[in-house]
Design a protein around this motif. Structure first.
Motif, mmCIF file in Angstrom:
data_model
loop_
_atom_site.group_PDB
_atom_site.id
_atom_site.type_symbol
_atom_site.label_atom_id
_atom_site.label_comp_id
_atom_site.label_asym_id
_atom_site.label_seq_id
_atom_site.Cartn_x
_atom_site.Cartn_y
_atom_site.Cartn_z
ATOM 1 N N ALA B 183 0.819 -1.224 0.000
ATOM 2 C CA ALA B 183 0.000 0.000 0.000
ATOM 3 C C ALA B 183 0.849 1.269 0.000
ATOM 4 O O ALA B 183 0.378 2.337 -0.398
ATOM 5 C CB ALA B 183 -0.923 -0.003 1.219
ATOM 6 N N CYS B 184 2.095 1.165 0.455
ATOM 7 C CA CYS B 184 2.953 2.347 0.620
ATOM 8 C C CYS B 184 4.273 2.143 -0.112
ATOM 9 O O CYS B 184 5.314 1.936 0.529
ATOM 10 C CB CYS B 184 3.240 2.598 2.097
ATOM 11 N N PRO B 185 4.253 2.206 -1.437
ATOM 12 C CA PRO B 185 5.501 1.937 -2.182
ATOM 13 C C PRO B 185 6.627 2.913 -1.849
ATOM 14 O O PRO B 185 7.789 2.577 -2.027
ATOM 15 C CB PRO B 185 5.061 2.047 -3.650
ATOM 16 N N GLU B 186 6.273 4.089 -1.361
ATOM 17 C CA GLU B 186 7.328 5.047 -0.990
ATOM 18 C C GLU B 186 7.516 5.146 0.514
ATOM 19 O O GLU B 186 8.019 6.157 1.023
ATOM 20 C CB GLU B 186 7.005 6.421 -1.589
ATOM 21 N N GLY B 187 7.146 4.117 1.234
ATOM 22 C CA GLY B 187 7.299 4.132 2.689
ATOM 23 C C GLY B 187 6.259 5.019 3.355
ATOM 24 O O GLY B 187 5.351 5.527 2.709
ATOM 25 N N VAL B 188 6.418 5.188 4.656
ATOM 26 C CA VAL B 188 5.438 5.934 5.449
ATOM 27 C C VAL B 188 6.128 7.116 6.127
ATOM 28 O O VAL B 188 7.157 6.967 6.770
ATOM 29 C CB VAL B 188 4.799 5.019 6.520
#
Lengths: 307, 307
Positions: B183-188
């Motif tokens: 859901a978070c390909p660029e991290g959180v």
């Protein structure tokens, strides 16, 4: 040797707890550290050859060239040491990386204020022994947690810490909470944590509303609990009640502010307002043993290997 | 009735997760809440008698008078409601306490920036459903974690959340980490936590350097783990690597800034830029059941009892 390069002969090589993290099998750190490469570290040494316009043979410098006796390095990647301020070995400790994270950690991230109560774990180590003294200079009540009577004496008698706690005599959360309550009658405003584990569980039970917790190290976890985390009591509901702020800090985040730190810390050290101890082990081959010693509490102040 | 006092007849009474914390046997909160006293809570009601110069019979107000049908209260301790902005029940939810901690939590404590990735646990609840919408308005990628397909549909279809995760289908840290990575390909960058437990363990594994974690609630812990904490994996070493900031936030810390919040949130609600749901249960005697329902995930949006 290319234009701008110098050759540095190592005199003092650093061992630091973070090196143990790099041995973790999981991806714990930005810089992976596989087998078969030189262990990264700070070093203080003398220039023995120079192709630089700014640095000459005989100059003393600090650089990050790792566990090796000689290093070729660019002149822009070293810090020229002023031997009039303090001995060159201090560039690895009280005027080096550990001091940088101590200084900016407690002042900036910690937002330290006069009259607050500050608890420091790993208080007799390179970072901790610097933090406790800065906190005293800022007019705080300071409690140092360490692991031997000798270290507690050092903290109380030489560094003027207000109270100390021996974590080896307080191995449970309950016992540590009791010791903290005695040492901190007005609660805890700042906790500068180098250790983690049960000590941190206990401090969270005694902090005041709005407390700041600075996570500079978690040395209690590095030897066994990085790849397979140790279990501990969940505590984030307490972070909620007390509106605690927990912040991870690394020395590297303040790399570009070294001159600012050296300016103030240098005066303090020169004037004797900040004292320091170094645990110096002789012999390049002792580097692994010295690193291991950090985890057995063998150092007071900065652990260094002299080559 | 003294000068300045009014009598308010309750129409809507609030149930909120924090009430469960007050039932903890240990000292978890500033306000102790022994047996035999009225359960504190927000209420929205109509003035039926007035000895006030500023408030008259028929005015609608919000006050903190607890689980009771009638309350005598000073006119300075109530908030006059503008029924032209929204229904009075919203003073307990989307324009009340939950919105206040959502708004100041994500904007001020979270320092939200356009383009960041924001994960919200308890995303379909009163606070969470407000946070996700503010984060969308700020131009972020927003992921909502909730416990049913119905809630996930609400988040995606009505609140325009970018992705959702069902925590009931991801009960282990490993499974939740996998879902988060998808859901978070660029991290959180920001994690707004209302839940805690395994969900939080997992988010900590996927946050970016410099991430902010806002601890607004830990509802997964309230029913069983306050007096005897649940064990979980220690994670402060990860806080170190990533220089994470974790901050506990409470609505009360922003009490005096209600007008500022109402000003912006009121416009958003009026203009339909922020939507809200209320789960309204009929009957004063249903208050305990409604409170209990919060812990079984029975509410979407704000849970309210209508008297």
């Amino acid at each position: 040797m290319k234009k701008g390069e110098i050759v540095v002969k190592a005199k003092y090589i650093s061992v630091d707890p973070y090196m143990r993290i790099q041995q973790s099998a999981l991806n714990s750190w930005e810089v992976p550290h596989p087998l078969g490469v030189v262990q990264g570290s700070g070093m203080a040494g003398e220039i023995i050859a120079s192709n630089s316009d700014t640095l000459k043979i005989g100059d003393w410098v600090n650089c990050y060239t790792g566990w090796q006796q000689y290093a070729i390095v660019k002149d822009t990647e070293v810090r020229l040491l002023d031997t009039k301020i303090a001995t060159v070995s201090t560039s690895l400790g009280i005027l080096g990386m550990p001091a940088r994270v101590a200084y900016f950690g407690i002042i900036e991230a910690g937002k330290i204020k006069t009259g607050e109560t500050v608890v420091v774990s790993g208080a007799a180590g390179a970072v901790g022994s610097t933090v406790v003294q800065i906190a005293k200079l800022k007019g705080c009540r300071v409690i140092g947690i360490a692991g031997s009577q000798e270290k507690m004496n050092f903290l109380e008698q030489e560094l003027d810490v207000d109270a100390t706690i021996n974590y080896k005599e307080n191995k449970t959360q309950e016992s540590m909470v009791k010791a903290l309550k005695t040492a901190c009658p007005e609660g805890v405003d700042i906790y500068y944590d180098n250790v983690g584990g049960v000590i941190t569980d206990a401090v969270i039970d005694v902090v005041n509303v709005g407390a700041r917790i600075l996570v500079c190290g978690q040395i209690s976890q590095y030897n066994h609990a990085l790849d397979k985390p140790e279990m501990g009591p969940r505590f984030l509901h307490k972070v909620l009640y007390k509106r605690i702020t927990i912040q991870g800090i690394l020395a590297r985040d303040y790399n570009d502010r070294m001159p600012e730190m050296i300016s103030e810390m240098g005066s303090w050290v020169k004037d004797g307002k900040i004292k320091y101890k170094e645990t110096i082990i002789q012999g390049f081959e002792k580097l692994p043993k010295a690193l291991s010693g950090l985890f057995d509490g063998e150092n007071t102040g900065k652990m260094i290997v002299k080559v």
